[in-house]
Write a protein that holds these residues in place. Structure first.
Motif, mmCIF file in Angstrom:
data_model
loop_
_atom_site.group_PDB
_atom_site.id
_atom_site.type_symbol
_atom_site.label_atom_id
_atom_site.label_comp_id
_atom_site.label_asym_id
_atom_site.label_seq_id
_atom_site.Cartn_x
_atom_site.Cartn_y
_atom_site.Cartn_z
ATOM 1 N N GLN A 142 0.835 -1.195 0.000
ATOM 2 C CA GLN A 142 0.000 0.000 0.000
ATOM 3 C C GLN A 142 0.873 1.250 0.000
ATOM 4 O O GLN A 142 1.999 1.245 0.518
ATOM 5 C CB GLN A 142 -0.912 0.028 1.222
ATOM 6 C CG GLN A 142 -1.923 -1.095 1.286
ATOM 7 C CD GLN A 142 -3.118 -0.842 0.385
ATOM 8 O OE1 GLN A 142 -3.288 0.244 -0.154
ATOM 9 N NE2 GLN A 142 -3.953 -1.865 0.221
ATOM 10 N N THR A 143 0.357 2.334 -0.560
ATOM 11 C CA THR A 143 1.094 3.595 -0.521
ATOM 12 C C THR A 143 1.095 4.172 0.887
ATOM 13 O O THR A 143 0.327 3.725 1.759
ATOM 14 C CB THR A 143 0.462 4.632 -1.470
ATOM 15 O OG1 THR A 143 -0.847 4.964 -0.983
ATOM 16 C CG2 THR A 143 0.382 4.102 -2.894
ATOM 17 N N ASN A 147 -1.804 3.673 3.734
ATOM 18 C CA ASN A 147 -1.501 3.132 5.056
ATOM 19 C C ASN A 147 -2.103 3.996 6.151
ATOM 20 O O ASN A 147 -2.618 3.479 7.144
ATOM 21 C CB ASN A 147 0.014 3.021 5.238
ATOM 22 C CG ASN A 147 0.565 1.662 4.874
ATOM 23 O OD1 ASN A 147 0.491 0.715 5.651
ATOM 24 N ND2 ASN A 147 1.100 1.554 3.662
ATOM 25 N N VAL A 148 -2.035 5.302 5.974
ATOM 26 C CA VAL A 148 -2.583 6.202 6.987
ATOM 27 C C VAL A 148 -4.114 6.196 6.935
ATOM 28 O O VAL A 148 -4.785 6.244 7.967
ATOM 29 C CB VAL A 148 -2.029 7.629 6.801
ATOM 30 C CG1 VAL A 148 -2.681 8.603 7.790
ATOM 31 C CG2 VAL A 148 -0.511 7.629 6.987
ATOM 32 N N GLU A 149 -4.661 6.114 5.722
ATOM 33 C CA GLU A 149 -6.116 6.103 5.567
ATOM 34 C C GLU A 149 -6.763 4.842 6.148
ATOM 35 O O GLU A 149 -7.921 4.873 6.592
ATOM 36 C CB GLU A 149 -6.490 6.191 4.087
ATOM 37 C CG GLU A 149 -6.390 7.578 3.493
ATOM 38 C CD GLU A 149 -6.929 7.600 2.079
ATOM 39 O OE1 GLU A 149 -8.011 8.181 1.877
ATOM 40 O OE2 GLU A 149 -6.278 7.020 1.186
ATOM 41 N N LEU A 150 -6.018 3.729 6.136
ATOM 42 C CA LEU A 150 -6.600 2.451 6.516
ATOM 43 C C LEU A 150 -7.188 2.471 7.927
ATOM 44 O O LEU A 150 -8.293 1.976 8.163
ATOM 45 C CB LEU A 150 -5.562 1.338 6.405
ATOM 46 C CG LEU A 150 -6.042 -0.068 6.774
ATOM 47 C CD1 LEU A 150 -7.219 -0.478 5.886
ATOM 48 C CD2 LEU A 150 -4.910 -1.073 6.669
ATOM 49 N N ALA A 151 -6.444 3.050 8.869
ATOM 50 C CA ALA A 151 -6.945 3.105 10.246
ATOM 51 C C ALA A 151 -8.240 3.894 10.327
ATOM 52 O O ALA A 151 -9.161 3.538 11.076
ATOM 53 C CB ALA A 151 -5.881 3.722 11.153
ATOM 54 N N LEU A 152 -8.358 4.959 9.526
ATOM 55 C CA LEU A 152 -9.580 5.755 9.510
ATOM 56 C C LEU A 152 -10.728 4.987 8.871
ATOM 57 O O LEU A 152 -11.883 5.113 9.280
ATOM 58 C CB LEU A 152 -9.329 7.059 8.750
ATOM 59 C CG LEU A 152 -8.319 8.015 9.393
ATOM 60 C CD1 LEU A 152 -7.918 9.102 8.411
ATOM 61 C CD2 LEU A 152 -8.872 8.618 10.661
ATOM 62 N N LYS A 182 5.778 3.751 -1.635
ATOM 63 C CA LYS A 182 5.556 2.521 -0.885
ATOM 64 C C LYS A 182 6.569 2.456 0.268
ATOM 65 O O LYS A 182 7.650 3.067 0.185
ATOM 66 C CB LYS A 182 5.729 1.296 -1.789
ATOM 67 C CG LYS A 182 4.810 1.267 -3.006
ATOM 68 C CD LYS A 182 3.399 0.928 -2.609
ATOM 69 C CE LYS A 182 2.471 0.833 -3.814
ATOM 70 N NZ LYS A 182 2.839 -0.250 -4.745
ATOM 71 N N PRO A 183 6.257 1.743 1.338
ATOM 72 C CA PRO A 183 7.178 1.673 2.476
ATOM 73 C C PRO A 183 8.594 1.248 2.110
ATOM 74 O O PRO A 183 9.561 1.758 2.680
ATOM 75 C CB PRO A 183 6.502 0.649 3.393
ATOM 76 C CG PRO A 183 5.046 0.820 3.118
ATOM 77 C CD PRO A 183 4.962 1.084 1.641
ATOM 78 N N GLN A 190 11.678 7.571 7.978
ATOM 79 C CA GLN A 190 10.469 8.003 7.277
ATOM 80 C C GLN A 190 9.307 7.064 7.572
ATOM 81 O O GLN A 190 8.177 7.516 7.763
ATOM 82 C CB GLN A 190 10.742 8.061 5.777
ATOM 83 C CG GLN A 190 11.639 9.216 5.358
ATOM 84 C CD GLN A 190 11.975 9.155 3.881
ATOM 85 O OE1 GLN A 190 12.244 8.087 3.325
ATOM 86 N NE2 GLN A 190 11.959 10.309 3.225
ATOM 87 N N MET A 191 9.572 5.759 7.615
ATOM 88 C CA MET A 191 8.496 4.808 7.902
ATOM 89 C C MET A 191 7.932 5.001 9.302
ATOM 90 O O MET A 191 6.720 4.901 9.516
ATOM 91 C CB MET A 191 8.993 3.372 7.706
ATOM 92 C CG MET A 191 9.162 2.980 6.248
ATOM 93 S SD MET A 191 9.426 1.201 6.009
ATOM 94 C CE MET A 191 11.127 1.048 6.560
#
Length: 331
Positions: A142-143, A147-152, A182-183, A190-191
């Motif tokens: 995932q981009t 990744n940040v959107e997933l939790a939301l 991507k990670p 950064q990760m």
């Protein structure tokens, strides 16, 4: 500097070691030559009351937490120190609702959690707590933005709102121009900043950080500490398990030292970490520094990372650089 405890519920203090013997930890007053801090000044967000956590390891009962009582208040930065296995991670998991206590009570904004249902705990984790772990826990295919959107997404936030919140969180940690990476295209630092942004996007009331720099190469620690510093400066309530002693001394409002599942000492950094103070905390930190001092490092100290005083740091092309990125610009 000196340290005094108002005895409300038979709370005593060893003045030479600043070590609390507790039946309660209410009304602790701390003086030094420059400040006066009262426990009544800010509202208690979280109260741990005689928290015990036991679990089974084969035929053995492990006593991970042994009657821990603590109060946490708004805008505090609490650093938890102690040997590996002393209970730091277990304490964070209990505070964050990732694990359930065996006995005692976690009181959230005045409400007991003894009768919390699974949905109550889910709501608490989703709306009040941000987690940053030692490992980044990013989905590799995932981009960064996804990744940040997933939790939301898991919290039921609408598509338009979650994208807006995810972008804002990534911009706040200096990664607004890295949304489509991507990670595996990013450094460890950064990760970990993506992991912090993922927690921030949830708009947490309390941020829990479990050794957030322990998996990083030394030269990448600065960029993560810089983000944490900015969050602390902005008034975020933060509870962090760490071995970064200089960082704890510079930013923490309170230090907890744990040993064998108990809080052995609690107090201000300039008291507990003062050289020659005779505290268990300063003794522990001194031994760490002695061990690290056996190998001389040409890298920057944590103090330099915090102040940005890295003018001696030279990049591969011979130009000067700083390992701490500029603070994200705010509107």
């Amino acid at each position: 500097s000196f340290y005094q405890v108002v005895n409300k519920d038979e709370l005593s203090v060893n003045s030479s070691a600043h070590t609390l013997t507790e039946k309660s930890q209410n009304d602790i007053l701390l003086w030094n030559s420059y400040s006066f801090i009262s426990s009544e000044r800010r509202q208690d967000m979280l109260k741990l009351q005689q928290i015990v956590k036991d679990y089974q390891a084969g035929d053995t009962t492990v006593h991970a937490l042994r009657g821990v009582s603590l109060n946490f208040r708004e805008s505090e930065f609490v650093a938890i120190l102690g040997h590996s296995g002393c209970g730091k991670t277990t304490l964070l998991n209990i505070i964050g609702g990732l694990d359930q206590y065996t006995s005692g009570d976690l009181v959230i904004n005045g409400k007991s959690t003894k009768d919390f249902s699974d949905s109550d705990w889910d709501s608490y984790r989703n709306h009040s707590i941000g987690f940053v772990f030692q490992s980044y826990n990013l989905i590799p295919h995932q981009t960064v933005l996804s990744n940040v959107e997933l939790a939301l997404t898991l919290s039921g936030v609408s598509k338009s709102e979650r994208r807006e919140r995810a972008i804002k969180a990534l911009e706040s940690v200096g990664l607004g121009d890295q949304l489509d990476k991507k990670p595996n295209q990013m450094s460890g630092g950064q990760m970990q900043r993506v992991a912090i942004a993922r927690a921030l996007a949830m708009d947490p009331k309390v941020m829990l950080l479990d050794e957030p720099t322990s998996a990083l190469d030394p030269e990448l620690v600065g960029e993560v500490l810089s983000v944490i510093r900015d969050l602390a400066d902005g008034g975020m309530t933060m509870i962090m398990a760490t071995h970064q002693m200089d960082f704890a001394r510079a930013l923490a409002t309170d230090i907890l030292f744990m040993e064998q599942g108990k809080i052995i000492e609690q107090g201000a950094p300039d008291v507990l970490l003062a050289p020659g103070s005779g505290t268990r905390t300063s003794d522990f930190c001194g031994k760490l520094f002695d061990l690290r001092g056996t190998e001389k490092s040409d890298g920057p100290t944590v103090s330099e990372l915090l102040t940005g005083d890295l003018s001696h740091d030279i990049t591969d092309d011979g130009s000067e650089s700083s390992m701490i990125p500029d603070a994200p610009k705010k509107d």
